[in-house]
Design an enzyme around this catalytic site. Sequence first.
Site, mmCIF file in Angstrom:
data_model
loop_
_atom_site.group_PDB
_atom_site.id
_atom_site.type_symbol
_atom_site.label_atom_id
_atom_site.label_comp_id
_atom_site.label_asym_id
_atom_site.label_seq_id
_atom_site.Cartn_x
_atom_site.Cartn_y
_atom_site.Cartn_z
ATOM 1 N N LYS A 93 28.224 -9.509 71.780
ATOM 2 C CA LYS A 93 27.445 -8.462 71.109
ATOM 3 C C LYS A 93 26.109 -8.242 71.802
ATOM 4 C CE LYS A 93 24.849 -9.206 67.096
ATOM 5 N NZ LYS A 93 23.523 -8.647 67.374
ATOM 6 N N ASN A 94 25.377 -9.323 71.996
ATOM 7 C CA ASN A 94 24.020 -9.166 72.530
ATOM 8 C C ASN A 94 24.005 -8.772 74.002
ATOM 9 O OD1 ASN A 94 23.131 -9.779 70.028
ATOM 10 N ND2 ASN A 94 22.200 -11.759 70.539
ATOM 11 N N CYS A 140 18.639 -7.556 61.260
ATOM 12 C CA CYS A 140 18.569 -8.628 60.273
ATOM 13 C C CYS A 140 17.138 -8.875 59.822
ATOM 14 C CB CYS A 140 19.122 -9.914 60.876
ATOM 15 S SG CYS A 140 20.899 -9.907 61.029
ATOM 16 N N ARG A 169 9.657 -9.179 63.142
ATOM 17 C CA ARG A 169 10.285 -8.421 64.211
ATOM 18 C C ARG A 169 9.512 -7.159 64.628
ATOM 19 N NH1 ARG A 169 16.748 -8.897 63.941
ATOM 20 N NH2 ARG A 169 16.460 -9.488 66.084
ATOM 21 N N ASP A 207 20.027 -18.187 66.955
ATOM 22 C CA ASP A 207 21.162 -17.540 66.293
ATOM 23 C C ASP A 207 22.182 -18.552 65.765
ATOM 24 O OD1 ASP A 207 20.121 -15.068 66.671
ATOM 25 O OD2 ASP A 207 21.419 -14.500 68.333
ATOM 26 N N ARG A 245 28.835 -6.814 61.346
ATOM 27 C CA ARG A 245 28.007 -6.264 62.423
ATOM 28 C C ARG A 245 28.237 -7.017 63.735
ATOM 29 N NH1 ARG A 245 22.442 -7.267 61.144
ATOM 30 N NH2 ARG A 245 22.439 -6.949 63.362
HETATM 31 C C1 UD1 Z 1 17.396 -11.042 70.423
HETATM 32 C C2 UD1 Z 1 18.800 -11.175 69.898
HETATM 33 C C3 UD1 Z 1 18.819 -12.048 68.649
HETATM 34 C C4 UD1 Z 1 18.149 -13.385 68.932
HETATM 35 C C5 UD1 Z 1 16.777 -13.184 69.562
HETATM 36 C C6 UD1 Z 1 16.141 -14.502 70.020
HETATM 37 C C7 UD1 Z 1 19.907 -9.110 70.500
HETATM 38 C C8 UD1 Z 1 20.492 -7.830 70.052
HETATM 39 N N1 UD1 Z 1 19.322 -9.869 69.582
HETATM 40 O O1 UD1 Z 1 16.634 -10.406 69.422
HETATM 41 O O2 UD1 Z 1 20.180 -12.227 68.270
HETATM 42 O O3 UD1 Z 1 18.010 -14.074 67.720
HETATM 43 O O4 UD1 Z 1 16.878 -12.342 70.713
HETATM 44 O O5 UD1 Z 1 16.968 -15.141 70.905
HETATM 45 O O6 UD1 Z 1 19.999 -9.481 71.657
HETATM 46 N N2 UD1 Z 1 8.431 -10.351 68.965
HETATM 47 C C9 UD1 Z 1 7.148 -9.825 68.862
HETATM 48 N N3 UD1 Z 1 6.934 -8.568 69.375
HETATM 49 C C10 UD1 Z 1 7.898 -7.825 69.985
HETATM 50 C C11 UD1 Z 1 9.201 -8.387 70.085
HETATM 51 C C12 UD1 Z 1 9.427 -9.636 69.572
HETATM 52 O O7 UD1 Z 1 6.256 -10.446 68.328
HETATM 53 O O8 UD1 Z 1 7.617 -6.703 70.441
HETATM 54 C C13 UD1 Z 1 8.691 -11.707 68.426
HETATM 55 C C14 UD1 Z 1 9.772 -11.705 67.342
HETATM 56 O O9 UD1 Z 1 9.226 -11.399 66.075
HETATM 57 C C15 UD1 Z 1 10.280 -13.118 67.440
HETATM 58 C C16 UD1 Z 1 10.175 -13.437 68.926
HETATM 59 O O10 UD1 Z 1 9.237 -12.504 69.455
HETATM 60 O O11 UD1 Z 1 9.461 -13.994 66.725
HETATM 61 C C17 UD1 Z 1 11.472 -13.351 69.684
HETATM 62 O O12 UD1 Z 1 12.077 -12.089 69.461
HETATM 63 P P1 UD1 Z 1 12.963 -11.372 70.571
HETATM 64 O O13 UD1 Z 1 13.253 -12.316 71.669
HETATM 65 O O14 UD1 Z 1 12.336 -10.070 70.910
HETATM 66 O O15 UD1 Z 1 14.301 -11.099 69.764
HETATM 67 P P2 UD1 Z 1 15.205 -9.793 69.760
HETATM 68 O O16 UD1 Z 1 15.247 -9.189 71.117
HETATM 69 O O17 UD1 Z 1 14.836 -8.931 68.602
#
Ligand code: UD1
Length: 419
Positions: free
Chosen positions: A24-25, A118, A123, A306, A397
């Site tokens: 998925k990711n 989720c 986020r 995850d 999902r």
């Molecule tokens: C992706 C994965 C998700 C996984 C996560 C961490 C997908 C579709 N999803 O989510 O399954 O749990 O990586 O391995 O690939 N953050 C900020 N600002 C931002 C972006 C992120 O503060 O602009 C923070 C988030 O709140 C979180 C951390 O950074 O605490 C990591 O998030 P991130 O690595 O961005 O996760 P996703 O890409 O949303």
Amino acid sequence: MEQWVYEIDGNIPLTGEAKVQGSKNAVLPMLAASILQTGCVCFRNCPDIEDVRCMLQILQYIGARVRKEGEELYISCEQIEKHEIPAKLAGRMRSSVLLVGALLGRMGEAAMRYPGGCVIGQRPIDLHMEAFRALGSSIWDQEGLIIAKGCGLQGAAYTFPRVSVGATENAILAAVCARGETCLHNCAREPEIGHLCDFLRKMGADIKENGAKICICGKKKLHPCTFTVPADRIAAGTWLIAGAATRGEIALSGAPVSEMQALLELYGKMGGQYEVKSGTLLLHSRKLSNPAALVQTSGYPGFPTDLQSPFLALCATINGKSCIRETIFEDRFRAAAQLRRMGADIRIHGRDATVYGGILTGAEVLAEDLRGGAALVIAGLAAHGHTKVSGIGHLERGYMELCGTIEQLGGRCIRQKAN
Ligand code: UD1
């Protein structure tokens, strides 16, 4: 709207073989990336899950044509006409935000409501926005509508202040067709980022990865390709944990073993045994009985956040005290309250969970997020008696043919209408 539930009869050790679904990711950013070329890309092994269906709907809305032929998925991107993603679609999944980078690359502008996904923490998307700005885009929030404009993006050096998987992917998507060279520092190292780069390279992009540093030479044009979506390390990990929680013996064909080292190491310490034979991961969990000393989630190659909720369910089945620390998302222990309904003794203090394992009993529980939902299914498979899981839209999902796979492994899980 009709509500569906999973009805699970537990306390049956899972035994048998299952094929690991496509990731998925990995595929979600690739689907977004497909609009960076103007022909027709073909995906093999694309998982048939709700998040993919949602991304395809968005792609169709902006002008792509999507068709399925047997196992193959074709996306034609000759005419991408819209740059605005409707709130109804963007709100359904987190990964819709990846279209901002891809749309900037293709159209020079993008507009969308805040992405869904989720509820596992705040986020925010500040890191995505900063990276776009570094590439010369202007991006602002107009009463909840994110507007990005950036005709003629210009390559730049940029260091992420914090590590983010999605922001790394988005910056790559924006940079592949920018003018000149982009060097991104402090990138996330999750395997899905490498897979996205592989896909983009197959379309003609010039990308060099070196640990947390990724350098991209912008190309004016990319070309179509055919790409096989790699196996899902999180789905494989979920099945490993389900086998472990039921003390079963399962085989996972096509499991991406090299991407599962943190989990496999832990599994070994807990008394699980495994071997790899001709691309199949064989797992023997009958003797698994050791609680986990301290498991801490972290970025790859650490233990994936995850799998934290599924792992919580596993610990709840093992006599003794296990400790789990969540360091990525601040609100990712939601499954604990539901697991307690099944008799689990889980105590949460901030980012730490202490689990005193024992015997679980079936109950009616509610899935509130994708991986938390997987934890409830795993607990249900291990528990004595009957478990009814509602809120299964979250599970669908990300997991493909969940009940079918459980049945294939000798477990009992039926999807039916809630009454
Ligand atoms: C992706 C994965 C998700 C996984 C996560 C961490 C997908 C579709 N999803 O989510 O399954 O749990 O990586 O391995 O690939 N953050 C900020 N600002 C931002 C972006 C992120 O503060 O602009 C923070 C988030 O709140 C979180 C951390 O950074 O605490 C990591 O998030 P991130 O690595 O961005 O996760 P996703 O890409 O949303």
